[in-house]
Design a protein around this motif. Structure first.
Motif, PDB file in Angstrom:
ATOM      1  N   GLY A  90      -3.786  -5.170  -0.603  1.00  0.00           N
ATOM      2  CA  GLY A  90      -3.945  -3.739  -0.864  1.00  0.00           C
ATOM      3  C   GLY A  90      -2.714  -2.890  -0.651  1.00  0.00           C
ATOM      4  N   ILE A  91      -1.577  -3.522  -0.351  1.00  0.00           N
ATOM      5  CA  ILE A  91      -0.353  -2.739  -0.167  1.00  0.00           C
ATOM      6  C   ILE A  91       0.170  -2.307  -1.532  1.00  0.00           C
ATOM      7  CG2 ILE A  91       2.022  -2.763   0.680  1.00  0.00           C
ATOM      8  CD1 ILE A  91      -0.151  -2.743   2.864  1.00  0.00           C
ATOM      9  N   LYS A  92       0.376  -1.009  -1.686  1.00  0.00           N
ATOM     10  CA  LYS A  92       0.784  -0.466  -2.982  1.00  0.00           C
ATOM     11  C   LYS A  92       1.913   0.546  -2.785  1.00  0.00           C
ATOM     12  CE  LYS A  92      -2.865   3.027  -2.868  1.00  0.00           C
ATOM     13  NZ  LYS A  92      -3.128   2.828  -1.431  1.00  0.00           N
ATOM     14  N   LYS A  93       2.390   1.061  -3.910  1.00  0.00           N
ATOM     15  CA  LYS A  93       3.499   2.016  -3.860  1.00  0.00           C
ATOM     16  C   LYS A  93       3.155   3.211  -2.969  1.00  0.00           C
ATOM     17  CE  LYS A  93       6.624   4.914  -6.465  1.00  0.00           C
ATOM     18  NZ  LYS A  93       7.077   5.459  -7.743  1.00  0.00           N
ATOM     19  N   GLY A  94       4.111   3.554  -2.103  1.00  0.00           N
ATOM     20  CA  GLY A  94       3.927   4.702  -1.229  1.00  0.00           C
ATOM     21  C   GLY A  94       3.354   4.370   0.129  1.00  0.00           C
ATOM     22  N   ASP A  95       2.784   3.157   0.291  1.00  0.00           N
ATOM     23  CA  ASP A  95       2.273   2.749   1.599  1.00  0.00           C
ATOM     24  C   ASP A  95       3.438   2.428   2.527  1.00  0.00           C
ATOM     25  OD1 ASP A  95      -0.325   3.029   0.764  1.00  0.00           O
ATOM     26  OD2 ASP A  95      -0.668   0.893   0.407  1.00  0.00           O
ATOM     27  N   SER A  96       3.173   2.522   3.812  1.00  0.00           N
ATOM     28  CA  SER A  96       4.196   2.165   4.804  1.00  0.00           C
ATOM     29  C   SER A  96       3.861   0.817   5.423  1.00  0.00           C
ATOM     30  CB  SER A  96       4.276   3.225   5.908  1.00  0.00           C
ATOM     31  OG  SER A  96       4.839   4.418   5.408  1.00  0.00           O
ATOM     32  N   VAL A  97       4.876  -0.048   5.496  1.00  0.00           N
ATOM     33  CA  VAL A  97       4.742  -1.364   6.125  1.00  0.00           C
ATOM     34  C   VAL A  97       5.733  -1.423   7.280  1.00  0.00           C
ATOM     35  CG1 VAL A  97       5.016  -3.859   5.823  1.00  0.00           C
ATOM     36  CG2 VAL A  97       3.991  -2.486   3.988  1.00  0.00           C
ATOM     37  N   ALA A  98       5.225  -1.592   8.498  1.00  0.00           N
ATOM     38  CA  ALA A  98       6.076  -1.622   9.684  1.00  0.00           C
ATOM     39  C   ALA A  98       6.442  -3.067  10.022  1.00  0.00           C
ATOM     40  CB  ALA A  98       5.365  -0.975  10.861  1.00  0.00           C
TER      41      ALA A  98
END
Length: 528
Positions: free
Chosen positions: A68-76
């Motif tokens: 579900g990670i898509k454009k604009g999401d933040s991944v730390a």
């Protein structure tokens, strides 16, 4: 504006460069095409070619998209230096996500603040750090926690095993889309998230490459990478720059001097982007074990001022020349560097890198340009300057004015266009009406043969307003009486600059990248 530094750009290095408006991932993909079978990463006894590393990146990018990670999401990313770091970094960017750089030394309260401020959706974390994360995750927007382990099967390994690669079709606007949120450490108060766009990072990678064009051997550099990748200096000056040049990123997760020396002997690195504490530790170790540093051809230092005495001693034993530079999170980070070849001025941060302007302005208003030799605030303009601070419009407006980044650092420029940092605005000591710059005193103290590390702060004084206090780590305990060190300074400094108090300690508090925490020192030692 006049640019006196241009005459000192080494012949063969450009004054200006073209900066393409492309995603940072495209820069990496170009290197994969050129250097597919070259070694990209070395981690102890394990290596990855560019082709193998890219294969891993594609699988993890596909797996993140399926989660579900898509454009604009933040991944730390909360990892030490290891292959999983660049894999996670580029994989998340390929999904159009924003990387949130997390210091693995964060406590739960610091982690909670950053995850919430950045609205992080996925956290990639070392398994040993999971308890810290789990204690606060239910108070954050994080919906995916991916563990990395060096000892056993982990969630990350499962992502790598997914053979059904389906990459998202993501459109990136390089000048607008934020690639990395680089939090400014919080050493001066509340941590701020510097928004670095794809264009900022592509620009700074290419600018950094252009400063060493005549010495860089494409596809052959072996870069000793101890500076943490979660720090902006390690990210650009080690990882992104090495990959651009088709080099081998030799990843070291922790600075332990004995282990680092063994790695140097085994891998024979050609380049070392270090920080002052690393150079000091290597010099100290060299006294008991004289290891060979002749493999190094390019050494740079950033993150904090490097004492001149340390530069001189390291140059003697290595046969190379450490080129000090300057940068900050808000500038992706590099803005200045001493020329790798040609004229270098010790004690200077060098000259602005290509496509970068810099000047000194008055401290009071920041509106008056100052002349050669005058001390004021350093301001910088260039394509590497951040978009702004996340969720902080007022802070952004006071830091970036008419395109100029106000650094908060006090500096001066000489007639050749070389810049010198003399301190932080907030660290300047006002003693008996005189401006006292800690770095000048620290350089003198470092020149004493018994001193390992030193920091100078101002403390309240009823008569002088402030007085100078030095906090010092000795090479050998009780080897130097306090009064002897004060006398040493008295012989080399104007009376108002001489420390009135010297305190010896076993160690100085530092950030993860080795920068001495002056704020912490003031909390601990602000009394006589």
């Amino acid at each position: 504006m006049e640019r006196p530094w241009l005459k000192h750009v080494v012949e063969g290095n450009p004054h200006e460069i073209e900066i393409p408006e492309i995603p940072l991932t495209q820069l990496f993909q170009q290197s994969v095409q050129k250097y597919k079978d070259h070694t990209a990463v070395t981690f102890y006894h394990k290596t990855f070619t560019y082709g193998e590393l890219y294969h891993c990146i594609l699988r993890v990018a596909s797996s993140l998209a399926k989660r579900g990670i898509k454009k604009g999401d933040s991944v730390a990313i909360m990892l030490p230096n290891c292959p999983q770091y660049p894999i996670s970094y580029y994989a998340a960017l390929m999904c159009g996500a924003t990387i949130v750089q997390i210091n693995p030394m964060y406590k739960s309260s610091e982690l909670l603040y950053v995850l919430n401020d950045s609205n992080t959706k996925a956290l990639i974390v070392l398994d040993h750090l999971l308890p810290i994360a789990e204690s606060i995750l239910d108070q954050t927007p994080v919906v995916n926690t991916i563990t990395v382990s060096f000892e056993k099967e982990s969630t990350f390994d499962q992502l790598l095993q997914d053979a059904d690669v389906k990459l998202p079709n993501v459109e990136i606007d390089p000048k607008e889309d934020v690639a990395v949120l680089q939090y400014t450490g919080g050493t001066t108060g509340r941590s701020k998230g510097a928004m670095l766009t794809h264009y900022n990072l592509v620009a700074n990678t290419l600018q950094s490459a252009a400063t060493a064009q005549i010495k860089t051997r494409l596809g052959e550099e072996r870069v000793l990478t101890i500076s943490p990748l979660f720090h902006v200096y390690g990210m650009t000056s080690a990882m992104n720059l090495t990959f651009l040049n088709g080099g081998n990123l030799i990843l070291v997760p922790k600075f332990e001097v004995e282990q680092v020396v063994k790695i140097i002997e085994q891998t024979k690195p050609t380049a070392f982007p270090g920080v002052p504490t690393m150079y000091i530790a290597l010099l100290t170790y060299y006294k008991s074990y004289q290891f060979d540093l002749s493999c190094l051809t390019t050494c740079t230092s950033g993150s904090a001022p490097l004492p001149v005495e340390v530069i001189n001693r390291f140059n003697e034993i290595s046969g190379t020349s450490v080129a000090e530079g300057y940068g900050l999170s808000e500038a992706s980070p590099v803005t200045h560097r001493n020329p790798i070849s040609g004229l270098q001025k010790r004690g200077s941060i060098g000259i602005p890198i290509p496509n970068t302007d810099a000047k000194i302005v008055d401290i009071a208003t920041g509106e008056e340009d100052l002349g050669t030799g005058e001390v004021g605030e350093l301001v910088i303009k260039g394509p590497q300057i951040m978009k702004g601070y996340l969720n902080m419009p007022e802070e952004t407006a006071s830091t970036i004015r008419d395109g100029w980044l106000y650094t908060g650092d006090l500096a001066m420029m000489d007639a050749d266009g070389f810049f010198y940092i003399v301190g932080r605005k907030k660290e300047m000591i006002l003693a008996s009406g005189f401006n006292v710059y800690p770095i000048e005193i620290e350089d003198v103290i470092y020149s004493h043969p018994d001193v390992l590390e030193a920091a100078v702060i101002g403390i309240p004084d009823e008569y002088r307003g402030e007085t100078v206090k030095a906090i010092v780590v000795l090479k050998e305990k009780d080897s130097l009486p306090e009064e002897d060190l004060i006398q040493f300074c008295r012989e080399r400094l104007a009376a108002y600059k001489v420390p009135s108090i010297v305190t010896y300690v076993d160690e100085l508090p530092k950030t993860a990248v080795g920068k001495i925490l002056k704020r912490k020192l003031k909390e601990l030692y602000s009394t006589k």
